[in-house]
Design a protein around this motif. Structure first.
Motif, PDB file in Angstrom:
ATOM      1  N   TYR A  93      49.580  22.913   9.764  1.00 18.70           N
ATOM      2  CA  TYR A  93      49.545  22.719  11.211  1.00 18.70           C
ATOM      3  C   TYR A  93      50.948  22.435  11.716  1.00 18.70           C
ATOM      4  O   TYR A  93      51.686  21.654  11.117  1.00 18.70           O
ATOM      5  CB  TYR A  93      48.625  21.551  11.573  1.00 18.70           C
ATOM      6  CG  TYR A  93      48.554  21.282  13.052  1.00 18.70           C
ATOM      7  CD1 TYR A  93      47.897  22.170  13.894  1.00 18.70           C
ATOM      8  CD2 TYR A  93      49.144  20.158  13.609  1.00 18.70           C
ATOM      9  CE1 TYR A  93      47.826  21.935  15.257  1.00 18.70           C
ATOM     10  CE2 TYR A  93      49.074  19.915  14.976  1.00 18.70           C
ATOM     11  CZ  TYR A  93      48.399  20.805  15.789  1.00 18.70           C
ATOM     12  OH  TYR A  93      48.335  20.574  17.135  1.00 18.70           O
ATOM     13  N   SER A  94      51.324  23.065  12.809  1.00 19.59           N
ATOM     14  CA  SER A  94      52.621  22.839  13.436  1.00 19.59           C
ATOM     15  C   SER A  94      52.402  22.147  14.782  1.00 19.59           C
ATOM     16  O   SER A  94      51.893  22.782  15.719  1.00 19.59           O
ATOM     17  CB  SER A  94      53.347  24.162  13.646  1.00 19.59           C
ATOM     18  OG  SER A  94      54.495  23.953  14.424  1.00 19.59           O
ATOM     19  N   ALA A 127      42.605  34.263   5.181  1.00 23.69           N
ATOM     20  CA  ALA A 127      43.195  33.195   5.971  1.00 23.69           C
ATOM     21  C   ALA A 127      42.938  33.478   7.441  1.00 23.69           C
ATOM     22  O   ALA A 127      42.652  34.608   7.832  1.00 23.69           O
ATOM     23  CB  ALA A 127      44.685  33.093   5.703  1.00 23.69           C
ATOM     24  N   GLU A 128      43.039  32.432   8.252  1.00 25.15           N
ATOM     25  CA  GLU A 128      42.880  32.570   9.687  1.00 25.15           C
ATOM     26  C   GLU A 128      43.964  31.765  10.384  1.00 25.15           C
ATOM     27  O   GLU A 128      44.395  30.731   9.880  1.00 25.15           O
ATOM     28  CB  GLU A 128      41.504  32.099  10.145  1.00 25.15           C
ATOM     29  CG  GLU A 128      40.399  32.986   9.649  1.00 25.15           C
ATOM     30  CD  GLU A 128      39.034  32.482   9.999  1.00 25.15           C
ATOM     31  OE1 GLU A 128      38.146  33.327  10.165  1.00 25.15           O
ATOM     32  OE2 GLU A 128      38.845  31.268  10.102  1.00 25.15           O
ATOM     33  N   LEU A 129      44.379  32.256  11.524  1.00 26.42           N
ATOM     34  CA  LEU A 129      45.392  31.593  12.330  1.00 26.42           C
ATOM     35  C   LEU A 129      44.764  31.282  13.683  1.00 26.42           C
ATOM     36  O   LEU A 129      44.193  32.170  14.324  1.00 26.42           O
ATOM     37  CB  LEU A 129      46.601  32.513  12.508  1.00 26.42           C
ATOM     38  CG  LEU A 129      47.717  32.016  13.415  1.00 26.42           C
ATOM     39  CD1 LEU A 129      48.394  30.794  12.801  1.00 26.42           C
ATOM     40  CD2 LEU A 129      48.728  33.120  13.647  1.00 26.42           C
ATOM     41  N   TYR A 130      44.849  30.024  14.105  1.00 27.26           N
ATOM     42  CA  TYR A 130      44.312  29.592  15.391  1.00 27.26           C
ATOM     43  C   TYR A 130      45.449  29.063  16.257  1.00 27.26           C
ATOM     44  O   TYR A 130      46.328  28.355  15.769  1.00 27.26           O
ATOM     45  CB  TYR A 130      43.283  28.471  15.201  1.00 27.26           C
ATOM     46  CG  TYR A 130      42.040  28.908  14.493  1.00 27.26           C
ATOM     47  CD1 TYR A 130      40.945  29.383  15.203  1.00 27.26           C
ATOM     48  CD2 TYR A 130      41.946  28.847  13.119  1.00 27.26           C
ATOM     49  CE1 TYR A 130      39.789  29.780  14.555  1.00 27.26           C
ATOM     50  CE2 TYR A 130      40.799  29.236  12.465  1.00 27.26           C
ATOM     51  CZ  TYR A 130      39.725  29.706  13.188  1.00 27.26           C
ATOM     52  OH  TYR A 130      38.590  30.098  12.529  1.00 27.26           O
ATOM     53  N   HIS A 131      45.388  29.362  17.566  1.00 26.76           N
ATOM     54  CA  HIS A 131      46.398  28.881  18.513  1.00 26.76           C
ATOM     55  C   HIS A 131      45.800  28.898  19.906  1.00 26.76           C
ATOM     56  O   HIS A 131      45.102  29.832  20.246  1.00 26.76           O
ATOM     57  CB  HIS A 131      47.629  29.793  18.479  1.00 26.76           C
ATOM     58  CG  HIS A 131      48.651  29.417  19.492  1.00 26.76           C
ATOM     59  ND1 HIS A 131      49.476  28.331  19.340  1.00 26.76           N
ATOM     60  CD2 HIS A 131      48.956  29.971  20.695  1.00 26.76           C
ATOM     61  CE1 HIS A 131      50.266  28.239  20.395  1.00 26.76           C
ATOM     62  NE2 HIS A 131      49.975  29.219  21.224  1.00 26.76           N
ATOM     63  N   PRO A 132      46.017  27.958  20.754  1.00 22.87           N
ATOM     64  CA  PRO A 132      46.628  26.651  20.505  1.00 22.87           C
ATOM     65  C   PRO A 132      45.567  25.655  20.045  1.00 22.87           C
ATOM     66  O   PRO A 132      44.458  25.651  20.563  1.00 22.87           O
ATOM     67  CB  PRO A 132      47.181  26.263  21.874  1.00 22.87           C
ATOM     68  CG  PRO A 132      46.224  26.900  22.848  1.00 22.87           C
ATOM     69  CD  PRO A 132      45.751  28.189  22.186  1.00 22.87           C
ATOM     70  N   VAL A 133      45.897  24.852  19.099  1.00 20.65           N
ATOM     71  CA  VAL A 133      44.989  23.829  18.581  1.00 20.65           C
ATOM     72  C   VAL A 133      45.580  22.459  18.923  1.00 20.65           C
ATOM     73  O   VAL A 133      46.656  22.120  18.447  1.00 20.65           O
ATOM     74  CB  VAL A 133      44.816  23.969  17.052  1.00 20.65           C
ATOM     75  CG1 VAL A 133      43.945  22.846  16.512  1.00 20.65           C
ATOM     76  CG2 VAL A 133      44.212  25.317  16.710  1.00 20.65           C
ATOM     77  N   PRO A 134      44.883  21.674  19.758  1.00 17.66           N
ATOM     78  CA  PRO A 134      45.388  20.341  20.085  1.00 17.66           C
ATOM     79  C   PRO A 134      45.445  19.444  18.852  1.00 17.66           C
ATOM     80  O   PRO A 134      44.684  19.630  17.906  1.00 17.66           O
ATOM     81  CB  PRO A 134      44.370  19.801  21.095  1.00 17.66           C
ATOM     82  CG  PRO A 134      43.638  21.000  21.598  1.00 17.66           C
ATOM     83  CD  PRO A 134      43.672  22.010  20.485  1.00 17.66           C
ATOM     84  N   GLU A 135      46.322  18.480  18.874  1.00 24.19           N
ATOM     85  CA  GLU A 135      46.504  17.605  17.715  1.00 24.19           C
ATOM     86  C   GLU A 135      45.242  16.823  17.378  1.00 24.19           C
ATOM     87  O   GLU A 135      44.952  16.578  16.208  1.00 24.19           O
ATOM     88  CB  GLU A 135      47.668  16.649  17.963  1.00 24.19           C
ATOM     89  CG  GLU A 135      48.103  15.932  16.704  1.00 24.19           C
ATOM     90  CD  GLU A 135      49.413  15.212  16.864  1.00 24.19           C
ATOM     91  OE1 GLU A 135      49.771  14.479  15.931  1.00 24.19           O
ATOM     92  OE2 GLU A 135      50.087  15.367  17.896  1.00 24.19           O
TER      93      GLU A 135
END
Length: 68
Positions: free
Chosen positions: A12-13, A28-36
């Motif tokens: 997580y960035s 794999a999967e990439l999610y954006h935007p993910v809140p903290e």
């Protein structure tokens, strides 16, 4: 019966709010935007794959990219 998929690793960035999730089947999967706060809940969850399924796949505010 199918093979059970489990989360093996994630990154997580906080600055870009990208969440990358890697599974035991090599995908794999990439999610954006993910809140903290979503990421913090992922850390506390015992079943990471169920968390991803429930909170990320059905939230229309996330962009999801599958990486095979």
């Amino acid at each position: 019966m199918g093979t059970q998929i489990a989360v093996t690793f994630w990154k997580y960035s906080p600055s870009s709010r990208y969440l990358k999730i890697f599974y035991n089947n090599g995908s794999a999967e990439l999610y954006h935007p993910v809140p903290e706060f979503i990421y913090n809940n992922l850390l506390r969850s015992h079943d990471k794959a169920a968390f991803v399924h429930k909170y990320l796949e059905y939230d229309l505010h996330f962009t999801r990219v599958s990486i095979d």
